[in-house]
Motif scaffolding. Structure first.
Motif, PDB file in Angstrom:
ATOM      1  N   ALA A   5      10.329  -5.233 -12.795  1.00  0.00           N
ATOM      2  CA  ALA A   5      10.551  -5.038 -14.234  1.00  0.00           C
ATOM      3  C   ALA A   5      10.965  -6.346 -14.898  1.00  0.00           C
ATOM      4  O   ALA A   5      10.514  -6.662 -15.999  1.00  0.00           O
ATOM      5  CB  ALA A   5      11.618  -3.975 -14.465  1.00  0.00           C
ATOM      6  N   LEU A   6      11.808  -7.117 -14.222  1.00  0.00           N
ATOM      7  CA  LEU A   6      12.242  -8.403 -14.767  1.00  0.00           C
ATOM      8  C   LEU A   6      11.057  -9.359 -14.886  1.00  0.00           C
ATOM      9  O   LEU A   6      10.886 -10.024 -15.918  1.00  0.00           O
ATOM     10  CB  LEU A   6      13.331  -9.006 -13.888  1.00  0.00           C
ATOM     11  N   VAL A  27       9.060   1.007 -18.053  1.00  0.00           N
ATOM     12  CA  VAL A  27       9.012   2.098 -17.077  1.00  0.00           C
ATOM     13  C   VAL A  27       9.654   1.671 -15.754  1.00  0.00           C
ATOM     14  O   VAL A  27      10.493   2.388 -15.194  1.00  0.00           O
ATOM     15  CB  VAL A  27       7.557   2.569 -16.862  1.00  0.00           C
ATOM     16  N   LEU A  28       9.274   0.505 -15.264  1.00  0.00           N
ATOM     17  CA  LEU A  28       9.860   0.037 -14.007  1.00  0.00           C
ATOM     18  C   LEU A  28      11.344  -0.273 -14.158  1.00  0.00           C
ATOM     19  O   LEU A  28      12.119  -0.122 -13.216  1.00  0.00           O
ATOM     20  CB  LEU A  28       9.108  -1.194 -13.500  1.00  0.00           C
ATOM     21  N   GLY A  29      11.749  -0.714 -15.340  1.00  0.00           N
ATOM     22  CA  GLY A  29      13.170  -0.954 -15.580  1.00  0.00           C
ATOM     23  C   GLY A  29      13.972   0.333 -15.544  1.00  0.00           C
ATOM     24  O   GLY A  29      15.076   0.373 -15.000  1.00  0.00           O
ATOM     25  N   ALA A  30      13.409   1.389 -16.112  1.00  0.00           N
ATOM     26  CA  ALA A  30      14.100   2.677 -16.084  1.00  0.00           C
ATOM     27  C   ALA A  30      14.199   3.215 -14.663  1.00  0.00           C
ATOM     28  O   ALA A  30      15.236   3.757 -14.262  1.00  0.00           O
ATOM     29  CB  ALA A  30      13.372   3.680 -16.980  1.00  0.00           C
ATOM     30  N   VAL A  31      13.137   3.047 -13.900  1.00  0.00           N
ATOM     31  CA  VAL A  31      13.171   3.488 -12.503  1.00  0.00           C
ATOM     32  C   VAL A  31      14.093   2.582 -11.685  1.00  0.00           C
ATOM     33  O   VAL A  31      14.850   3.054 -10.836  1.00  0.00           O
ATOM     34  CB  VAL A  31      11.740   3.501 -11.905  1.00  0.00           C
ATOM     35  N   GLY A  32      14.044   1.283 -11.973  1.00  0.00           N
ATOM     36  CA  GLY A  32      14.848   0.325 -11.222  1.00  0.00           C
ATOM     37  C   GLY A  32      16.328   0.393 -11.508  1.00  0.00           C
ATOM     38  O   GLY A  32      17.136  -0.156 -10.744  1.00  0.00           O
ATOM     39  N   GLY A  41      16.798  -4.324 -13.379  1.00  0.00           N
ATOM     40  CA  GLY A  41      16.098  -3.244 -14.075  1.00  0.00           C
ATOM     41  C   GLY A  41      16.486  -3.165 -15.536  1.00  0.00           C
ATOM     42  O   GLY A  41      15.638  -2.990 -16.409  1.00  0.00           O
ATOM     43  N   THR A  42      17.774  -3.317 -15.804  1.00  0.00           N
ATOM     44  CA  THR A  42      18.249  -3.268 -17.193  1.00  0.00           C
ATOM     45  C   THR A  42      17.699  -4.431 -18.004  1.00  0.00           C
ATOM     46  O   THR A  42      17.211  -4.251 -19.122  1.00  0.00           O
ATOM     47  CB  THR A  42      19.790  -3.296 -17.224  1.00  0.00           C
ATOM     48  N   VAL A  43      17.771  -5.622 -17.432  1.00  0.00           N
ATOM     49  CA  VAL A  43      17.269  -6.808 -18.139  1.00  0.00           C
ATOM     50  C   VAL A  43      15.757  -6.723 -18.329  1.00  0.00           C
ATOM     51  O   VAL A  43      15.241  -7.074 -19.395  1.00  0.00           O
ATOM     52  CB  VAL A  43      17.673  -8.094 -17.388  1.00  0.00           C
TER      53      VAL A  43
END
Length: 76
Positions: A5-6, A27-32, A41-43
């Protein structure tokens, strides 16, 4: 997932075809955010949202100015 996600969030500022990198970064940030690398994931999610907003703004400005220039060159 957080690291992906980053990477996609950073990449979305430079190469973002049809907002795909931004969508996948969000999407990957939310999963991560549930995994061990939740900060990444947040960043990544924040960068994905920010790049989508920037690209949407640029799309709107380009559309406005392109129609404005077309009308200007048509009149003169």
């Amino acid at each position: 997932m957080g690291i992906a996600a980053l990477i996609l969030g950073i990449l979305a500022f430079f190469v973002n075809p049809c907002y795909l990198c931004s969508i996948f970064a969000v999407v990957l940030g939310a999963v991560g955010m549930r995994g061990p690398y939740r900060t990444f994931g947040t960043v990544g999610m924040i960068l994905g949202i920010a790049s989508a907003v920037v690209q949407l703004g640029m799309d709107i400005l380009i559309t406005i100015f392109s129609f404005g220039m077309g009308a200007f060159t048509f009149c003169f």
